[in-house]
Design a protein around this motif. Structure first.
Motif, short mmCIF file in Angstrom:
data_model
loop_
_atom_site.label_atom_id
_atom_site.label_comp_id
_atom_site.label_asym_id
_atom_site.label_seq_id
_atom_site.Cartn_x
_atom_site.Cartn_y
_atom_site.Cartn_z
N GLY A 134 65.20 22.57 33.01
CA GLY A 134 64.70 23.73 33.84
C GLY A 134 63.37 24.00 33.28
O GLY A 134 62.90 23.63 32.47
N HIS A 169 60.13 26.69 33.88
CA HIS A 169 60.08 28.18 33.95
C HIS A 169 58.53 28.25 34.50
O HIS A 169 57.59 27.57 33.90
CB HIS A 169 60.09 29.15 32.70
N GLU A 217 58.31 30.28 40.58
CA GLU A 217 59.47 30.61 41.42
C GLU A 217 59.18 30.28 42.68
O GLU A 217 60.13 30.00 43.23
CB GLU A 217 59.73 32.19 41.11
#
Length: 164
Positions: A123, A125, A128
């Motif tokens: 993942g 970050h 979004e």
């Protein structure tokens, strides 16, 4: 006189320390490892896999610097193109392998290289508004040809798929 002694001792210590950095991971008596002899990574982790040409980085320390600079640049460019100015952050590092003196695999040209792999929790970050596949592709597009980004394999009931 005392300052000169301290300065000489400091220079001696630095030179001895640098020698260790320059030789760590050097080609051993058995020669460089073949790509097939390097242990596989955990497929549940994201990985940056680098095969730094040894003519571009004569020492393991230089190879590590090139890898981290290249990864930082690729993430910065991906963040600019996909996320505005947000900063992309990888998951936590769980394992590092190398640098190891090796011969790159046939698929990428079989050349003397420094092998280095960084495995991370899956993942990214910090962005979004863009999908994970787009972010991973944008990072890969900005990495040099001797580094590839491999995403984690995720398991769902009855199947195993490569996360994109």
């Amino acid at each position: 006189m005392k300052n000169q002694t301290v300065a000489c001792a400091l220079v001696f210590y630095i030179l001895i320390s640098l020698q260790g950095c320059a030789t760590r991971g050097a080609v051993g008596a058995a020669g460089p490892l073949d790509a097939k002899d390097i242990p596989e990574a955990d497929p549940a982790l994201d990985r940056y896999v680098a095969w730094v040409p040894r003519d571009a980085a004569q020492t393991p320390a230089v190879a590590i610097a090139l890898i981290h600079i290249s990864m930082g640049y690729a993430k910065e460019q991906a963040a600019r193109s996909c996320c505005g100015d947000n900063r992309l952050v990888d998951g936590p590092v769980t394992e590092q392998t190398g640098p190891l003196a090796a011969i790159a695999p046939d698929a990428i040209g079989r050349y003397p290289a420094w092998f280095y792999r960084i495995s991370l929790q899956p993942g990214l970050h910090g962005c979004e508004q863009t999908s994970a596949p787009q972010l991973y592709q944008a990072i890969q597009d900005n990495l040099p040809g001797w580094i590839r980004l491999e995403t984690a394999v995720t398991t769902t009931p009855g199947t195993v798929t490569l996360r994109k």
